[in-house]
Design an enzyme around this catalytic site. Structure first.
Site, mmCIF file in Angstrom:
data_model
loop_
_atom_site.group_PDB
_atom_site.id
_atom_site.type_symbol
_atom_site.label_atom_id
_atom_site.label_comp_id
_atom_site.label_asym_id
_atom_site.label_seq_id
_atom_site.Cartn_x
_atom_site.Cartn_y
_atom_site.Cartn_z
ATOM 1 N N ASP A 40 0.861 -1.197 0.000
ATOM 2 C CA ASP A 40 0.000 0.000 0.000
ATOM 3 C C ASP A 40 0.891 1.238 0.000
ATOM 4 O OD1 ASP A 40 -2.253 1.840 0.484
ATOM 5 O OD2 ASP A 40 -3.330 0.070 1.216
ATOM 6 N N VAL A 62 0.658 1.562 -7.012
ATOM 7 C CA VAL A 62 0.392 0.627 -8.118
ATOM 8 C C VAL A 62 0.554 1.260 -9.494
ATOM 9 C CG1 VAL A 62 -1.100 -0.944 -6.795
ATOM 10 C CG2 VAL A 62 -2.125 1.006 -8.024
ATOM 11 N N TYR A 153 -14.406 5.978 -12.662
ATOM 12 C CA TYR A 153 -14.465 4.711 -11.919
ATOM 13 C C TYR A 153 -15.143 3.644 -12.776
ATOM 14 C CZ TYR A 153 -15.119 1.809 -7.677
ATOM 15 O OH TYR A 153 -15.082 0.807 -6.731
ATOM 16 N N ALA A 186 -19.943 -1.492 -0.313
ATOM 17 C CA ALA A 186 -19.499 -2.192 0.901
ATOM 18 C C ALA A 186 -18.981 -1.184 1.912
ATOM 19 C CB ALA A 186 -18.402 -3.200 0.544
ATOM 20 N N THR A 188 -16.582 0.271 3.655
ATOM 21 C CA THR A 188 -15.148 0.583 3.837
ATOM 22 C C THR A 188 -14.986 2.092 3.670
ATOM 23 O OG1 THR A 188 -14.518 0.496 1.513
ATOM 24 C CG2 THR A 188 -14.540 -1.613 2.680
HETATM 25 N N1 LIG Z 1 -16.191 -0.480 -0.719
HETATM 26 C C1 LIG Z 1 -16.939 -0.537 -1.802
HETATM 27 O O1 LIG Z 1 -18.111 -0.138 -1.809
HETATM 28 C C2 LIG Z 1 -16.376 -1.143 -3.056
HETATM 29 C C3 LIG Z 1 -17.257 -1.722 -3.973
HETATM 30 C C4 LIG Z 1 -16.741 -2.291 -5.145
HETATM 31 C C5 LIG Z 1 -15.381 -2.278 -5.371
HETATM 32 N N2 LIG Z 1 -14.538 -1.704 -4.454
HETATM 33 C C6 LIG Z 1 -13.103 -1.741 -4.752
HETATM 34 O O2 LIG Z 1 -12.457 -2.465 -3.730
HETATM 35 C C7 LIG Z 1 -11.078 -2.123 -3.704
HETATM 36 C C8 LIG Z 1 -10.652 -1.929 -2.272
HETATM 37 O O3 LIG Z 1 -11.326 -0.797 -1.756
HETATM 38 P P1 LIG Z 1 -11.887 -0.696 -0.267
HETATM 39 O O4 LIG Z 1 -13.355 -0.730 -0.352
HETATM 40 O O5 LIG Z 1 -11.176 -1.645 0.603
HETATM 41 O O6 LIG Z 1 -11.514 0.838 0.057
HETATM 42 P P2 LIG Z 1 -10.350 1.440 0.923
HETATM 43 O O7 LIG Z 1 -10.334 2.896 0.574
HETATM 44 O O8 LIG Z 1 -10.522 1.045 2.342
HETATM 45 O O9 LIG Z 1 -9.028 0.716 0.375
HETATM 46 C C9 LIG Z 1 -8.362 1.094 -0.801
HETATM 47 C C10 LIG Z 1 -6.868 0.964 -0.556
HETATM 48 O O10 LIG Z 1 -6.172 1.246 -1.776
HETATM 49 C C11 LIG Z 1 -5.016 2.004 -1.443
HETATM 50 N N3 LIG Z 1 -4.532 2.771 -2.585
HETATM 51 C C12 LIG Z 1 -5.091 3.863 -3.161
HETATM 52 N N4 LIG Z 1 -4.309 4.310 -4.158
HETATM 53 C C13 LIG Z 1 -3.238 3.475 -4.217
HETATM 54 C C14 LIG Z 1 -2.085 3.406 -5.051
HETATM 55 N N5 LIG Z 1 -1.868 4.303 -6.019
HETATM 56 N N6 LIG Z 1 -1.196 2.409 -4.838
HETATM 57 C C15 LIG Z 1 -1.395 1.498 -3.851
HETATM 58 N N7 LIG Z 1 -2.458 1.509 -3.027
HETATM 59 C C16 LIG Z 1 -3.369 2.492 -3.213
HETATM 60 C C17 LIG Z 1 -5.471 2.915 -0.308
HETATM 61 O O11 LIG Z 1 -4.364 3.443 0.425
HETATM 62 C C18 LIG Z 1 -6.354 1.974 0.493
HETATM 63 O O12 LIG Z 1 -5.633 1.303 1.505
HETATM 64 C C19 LIG Z 1 -10.945 -0.890 -4.593
HETATM 65 O O13 LIG Z 1 -10.418 -1.283 -5.846
HETATM 66 C C20 LIG Z 1 -12.377 -0.419 -4.749
HETATM 67 O O14 LIG Z 1 -12.585 0.299 -5.931
HETATM 68 C C21 LIG Z 1 -15.001 -1.156 -3.301
#
Ligand SMILES: NC(=O)c1ccc[n+]([C@@H]2O[C@H](COP(=O)([O-])OP(=O)(O)OC[C@H]3O[C@@H](n4cnc5c(N)ncnc54)[C@H](O)[C@@H]3O)[C@@H](O)[C@H]2O)c1
Length: 267
Positions: A40, A62, A153, A186, A188
């Site tokens: 991260d 990333v 997105y 979700a 988060t």
């Molecule tokens: N929570 C939701 O509603 C939901 C629904 C569908 C998909 N997602 C996807 O799930 C994945 C995880 O998200 P989450 O819900 O755990 O949210 P989150 O914000 O808790 O976690 C996302 C993580 O990605 C990291 N991040 C951001 N930019 C980065 C980079 N350039 N390099 C490395 N790390 C980076 C952040 O520091 C964070 O720890 C994401 O791809 C998100 O789009 C989330």
């Protein structure tokens, strides 16, 4: 345990590992005695999260192609193998205005789509050397049902799903399954900005634990190119893509795609 099963001796990388899904997944993988590398952005909070979970922390943005490769090389050097890469890092747009903010659009696509492409390219040879394994991409329901409030997105997640499906045959040929998970909303940090709206509308959201269970299932099931929808009250459902109309030749018969354009598995 085979390499395709999360268990003692297997090694997994989780990008965006300190976030909501990443933490929930890491906890479940640690319970199975998987060695987990949480990658991260670099800050004290993220380092502490990894330490608390009994995971190694790796600094990774990333969008840095070289850094993805260097991290995979380091994991292989330290642990001798990489069995699974969870390409999970992601952001959504901070604003949802009618104006299309191109800077923000590109930033979201850079992380949510190109971050996945770089991660998959970097992990592929290492997973192959381990005898095969899994690449699981955290896409989103927004990749199947675009969000009017967040074009960047929607494009990035739709692109990630297309990437998974396109890459699946060549990876399957070397024993690696690439799959996509598509959670609905979700609980988060990513929904912090809009959480109140769900509560006000009495709209259910998924827990990170439910999503983490699906992420583990995606590794275990090993179904190349599978795309799983996860919805509150519904659970995890493989998404069935509707086919497109096939081309027809002059005689009106279904035309067959030229052999060179078909993946080896379909020749
Ligand atoms: N929570 C939701 O509603 C939901 C629904 C569908 C998909 N997602 C996807 O799930 C994945 C995880 O998200 P989450 O819900 O755990 O949210 P989150 O914000 O808790 O976690 C996302 C993580 O990605 C990291 N991040 C951001 N930019 C980065 C980079 N350039 N390099 C490395 N790390 C980076 C952040 O520091 C964070 O720890 C994401 O791809 C998100 O789009 C989330």
């Amino acid at each position: 345990m085979t390499q395709n099963t999360p268990g003692p001796g297997s090694v997994a990388l989780i990008t965006g590992g300190a976030g909501g899904f990443g933490r929930a997944l890491a906890k479940k993988l640690r319970e199975r005695e998987v060695v987990v590398v949480l990658a991260d952005l670099d800050n004290e909070r993220n380092r502490q999260i990894a330490a608390d979970l009994g995971c190694e922390f790796a600094v990774l943005d990333v969008t840095d192609r070289r850094a993805n490769e260097e991290l995979v090389a380091r994991i292989e050097g330290d642990h001798g193998r990489l069995d699974a890469a969870y390409l999970n890092a992601g952001i959504s747009a901070a604003k949802s205005e009618d104006v299309l903010d191109l800077e923000e659009f590109m930033r979201v696509v850079e992380i949510d789509l190109f971050g996945v492409v770089y991660g998959a390219a970097a992990a592929r040879p290492a997973i192959k050397r381990a005898g095969g394994g899994a690449i699981v991409v955290t896409a989103s329901l927004a990749g199947l049902s675009p969000m009017a409030t967040d074009p960047g997105y929607s494009v990035a997640k739709g692109g990630a799903i297309a990437f998974v499906r396109s890459m699946a045959p060549r990876l399957a040929a070397e024993g690696t399954t690439i799959t996509a998970i598509c959670p609905g909303f979700a609980d988060t940090a990513i929904i912090d900005r809009i959480r109140d709206q769900f509560a006000a509308a009495d709209f259910p959201v998924l827990s990170a634990e439910e999503v983490a269970d699906s992420m583990i299932m995606a590794w275990e099931a090993g179904e190349p190119g599978a795309t799983y929808v996860i919805q509150p009250g519904v659970g995890t459902v493989p998404y069935k893509f509707k086919g497109v109309p096939a081309a027809r030749n002059a005689a009106g018969e279904t035309a067959v795609v030229p052999e060179a354009l078909r993946p080896p598995s379909m020749r």
